[in-house]
Each structure stands twice: as C-alpha cells, then as structure tokens.
Design an enzyme around this catalytic site. Structure first.
Site, PDB file in Angstrom:
ATOM      1  N   SER A 145       0.856  -1.196   0.000  1.00 20.97           N
ATOM      2  CA  SER A 145       0.000   0.000   0.000  1.00 20.97           C
ATOM      3  C   SER A 145       0.884   1.235   0.000  1.00 20.97           C
ATOM      4  O   SER A 145       2.053   1.178   0.407  1.00 20.97           O
ATOM      5  CB  SER A 145      -0.871   0.005   1.266  1.00 20.97           C
ATOM      6  OG  SER A 145      -1.568   1.218   1.391  1.00 20.97           O
ATOM      7  N   TYR A 158      -2.777  -0.276  10.449  1.00 21.51           N
ATOM      8  CA  TYR A 158      -2.695  -0.659   9.035  1.00 21.51           C
ATOM      9  C   TYR A 158      -1.337  -0.268   8.454  1.00 21.51           C
ATOM     10  O   TYR A 158      -0.669  -1.083   7.804  1.00 21.51           O
ATOM     11  CB  TYR A 158      -3.836   0.008   8.260  1.00 21.51           C
ATOM     12  CG  TYR A 158      -3.891  -0.345   6.790  1.00 21.51           C
ATOM     13  CD1 TYR A 158      -4.265  -1.621   6.374  1.00 21.51           C
ATOM     14  CD2 TYR A 158      -3.569   0.598   5.818  1.00 21.51           C
ATOM     15  CE1 TYR A 158      -4.323  -1.949   5.026  1.00 21.51           C
ATOM     16  CE2 TYR A 158      -3.628   0.285   4.471  1.00 21.51           C
ATOM     17  CZ  TYR A 158      -4.009  -0.988   4.077  1.00 21.51           C
ATOM     18  OH  TYR A 158      -4.056  -1.312   2.739  1.00 21.51           O
TER      19      TYR A 158
END
Ligand code: NAP
Length: 262
Positions: A145, A158
C-alpha cells in the site's frame, strides 16, 4: 505490452482472491496463460471467481485459506501443490484495514491487522518461496500500500502492518536474489474496492458527511483526484511476474497517481 501466453506453463496462488484486487490479479495472470488458484476465507466468493475464469476457458481453482492461521496456510500449500503440481508465483494480496485514533486503537484490533497483513505474508511466503528457489524460478508479489511508505492519521495499525510487509519484501528479495526468485511490493493508493467503500462508511459514521462528501474528502488527498482501478494493480502485478521483469527485485512500485514521490 502483449501478455498473451507470457505465463504459459506457470502456476500462481493469489490470496484474498475472492473480491476486490484479487480476482483482477487472478484474471490477468490466467489470461497470460498461468494456471491460477485463488484463496480466501469466503468459499462462495473464491469458488465463483474460479468458476468464472474456467467458463472463459482459463485454468483456475479455489481453496479456502485464512492466511493468519499457520495450519490453514500449510493446508493451502499442500492443496495448491496437489492441484497445480508446483507453485511458481505467489501474490500476497489478502489484507484487512480499519482506522482509529491511537487512544481508541485496541490491542486486539492491532493484532488482528498485523496477523493478516504482516504475518499472513510471512506465512505464505515461507510456505511457497523456498520451493521456488530450489527450482530456480519464482515470483512473489506483495500487494502492500501507499501506507507501506507513508504515515497518516488514524491508520497506525494498518500502516505499521504494511511497513512490516514492505520490510519483509526487501529482506526476502535479498535472500532470494541469486536463486531466480524476485520479491516485490505493489503500493497502491485508494483502490475502488469494498475496502475503500468501508473507509467511506467509517468517515460518514464518524463525521456525519454524506457519501459524496466522504468520497470527496478521500479524493482530495489523491493527486489525480480519482480512485485507482483494480485492473491497474493487476497490470503491474502481471508485469512483475514476467520474464522481462527478472531484474526488478526488492522494489516498491507505487500506483498512487504520484502521491508518494520519495
Ligand atoms: P477487499 O476488497 O476487502 O478484499 C480483501 C480480500 O482479502 C478478500 O478476498 C478477503 O476475503 C481476503 N482476506 C481478508 N482476510 C483474509 C484472511 N485472513 N485470509 C485470507 N484472505 C483474507 O480488499 P482489497 O481492496 O481488494 O485489498 C486487497 C489488498 O490490497 C489488501 O492487502 C489491501 O491492504 C491492499 N490495498 C488496498 C487498497 C484499497 O484502497 N482498497 C489500497 C492499497 C492496498 P475473506 O474476507 O473472505 O477472507
């Protein structure tokens, strides 16, 4: 890039293959000639993805797997080797996300996110990559990501899990470099999937914004003022699996419209 037959004779396992980015990656690899196996927890979803690909004349199977569970990953490795004969390509795509400010970030949720995104990548790579190295050819693509390279408010768990995934990517790339195996990370910004829909719902619940306004607040952070399409992630993943990409190793390839320029 013509991909027709580029992966003929190759085999691939795609985790998180039931919805979102996973099915797009499975489709791209299968259309390039690979036999693919999609894995996730929702068996109806992975079965439907594999059935759709088979309907198109492509080679596809599905197997249940919880990547955070070592026994389940072991069963995946055994089942994948039985169905595919060997596994040349692993796409660590399974992932989860949630957001909270630090004072509301529970240890339980922190552990849940780390278990899937970081430990899941470790377990699956350990289950498949050593055999690739033994055979002298392999590709591991970790769907990381933008949050593997930057920080932002309310996504500490995250982002930490994705930074871990990227650090792991670089280490295993170094370990495998002289064994014919490449290990890379793909780092998308917001992609148009259920995960982003859920983020929009969380923003709506916490701020009272409308759906359009919540989406607008996300798009305002993106240089191209748009969500990334799943096919864009699939395209880069396919490229990294190609023969021509054999020199690309240990890299983090951004698909974020230029948001991370480091
Ligand atoms: P998604 O639409 O929520 O799909 C996630 C997939 O992962 C599902 O198939 C899900 O199936 C599977 N999964 C979740 N937990 C799992 C587990 N423990 N074991 C096996 N499979 C599991 O998410 P997505 O947007 O496609 O995201 C895919 C990857 O891209 C993730 O790693 C995510 O972090 C990354 N990413 C997404 C975005 C974005 O904006 N969407 C941006 C950057 C990176 P089950 O729940 O049935 O297991």
């Amino acid at each position: 890039m013509s991909t027709n037959g580029a992966l003929a004779g190759r085999t691939a396992v795609i985790t998180g293959g039931g919805r979102g980015i996973g099915p797009a990656v499975a489709t791209a690899l299968a259309e390039a000639g690979a036999a693919v196996l999609v894995a996730a927890r929702s068996e109806d979803q992975i079965a439907a993805v594999a059935a759709k690909l088979r309907d198109e004349g492509l080679q596809a199977w599905s197997l249940h797997c919880d990547v955070a569970d070592p026994d389940s990953v072991e069963a995946l490795a055994q089942g994948a080797n039985e169905r595919l004969g060997k596994v040349d390509i692993l796409v660590n795509n399974a992932g989860i996300a949630s957001g909270a400010p630090l004072h509301r970030q529970s240890l339980q949720e922190w552990n849940r996110i780390m278990a899937v995104n970081a430990t899941g990548t470790f377990l699956c790579t350990k289950a498949f990559a050593p055999a690739m190295a033994q055979r002298g050819w392999g590709r591991v693509v970790n769907i990381a990501s933008l949050a593997a390279r930057t920080g932002a408010r309310y996504i500490s768990a995250y982002a930490a899990s994705k930074h871990a995934q990227l650090g792991f990517t670089r280490c295993i790339a170094a370990e495998m470099a002289d064994r014919g195996v490449t290990v890379n990370a793909v780092c998308p910004g917001y992609v148009d999937t259920d995960m982003t829909t859920h983020t929009i719902e969380q923003i709506m619940a916490k701020t009272g914004l409308s759906e359009q306004e919540a989406l607008g607040s996300i798009l305002a952070t993106t240089p191209q003022r748009r969500l990334i399409e799943v096919e864009e992630v699939a395209h880069v993943t396919l490229m990294l699996c190609s023969e021509a990409a054999r020199g690309i190793n240990g890299q983090a390839i951004g698909i974020d419209g230029g948001e991370f320029l480091g």
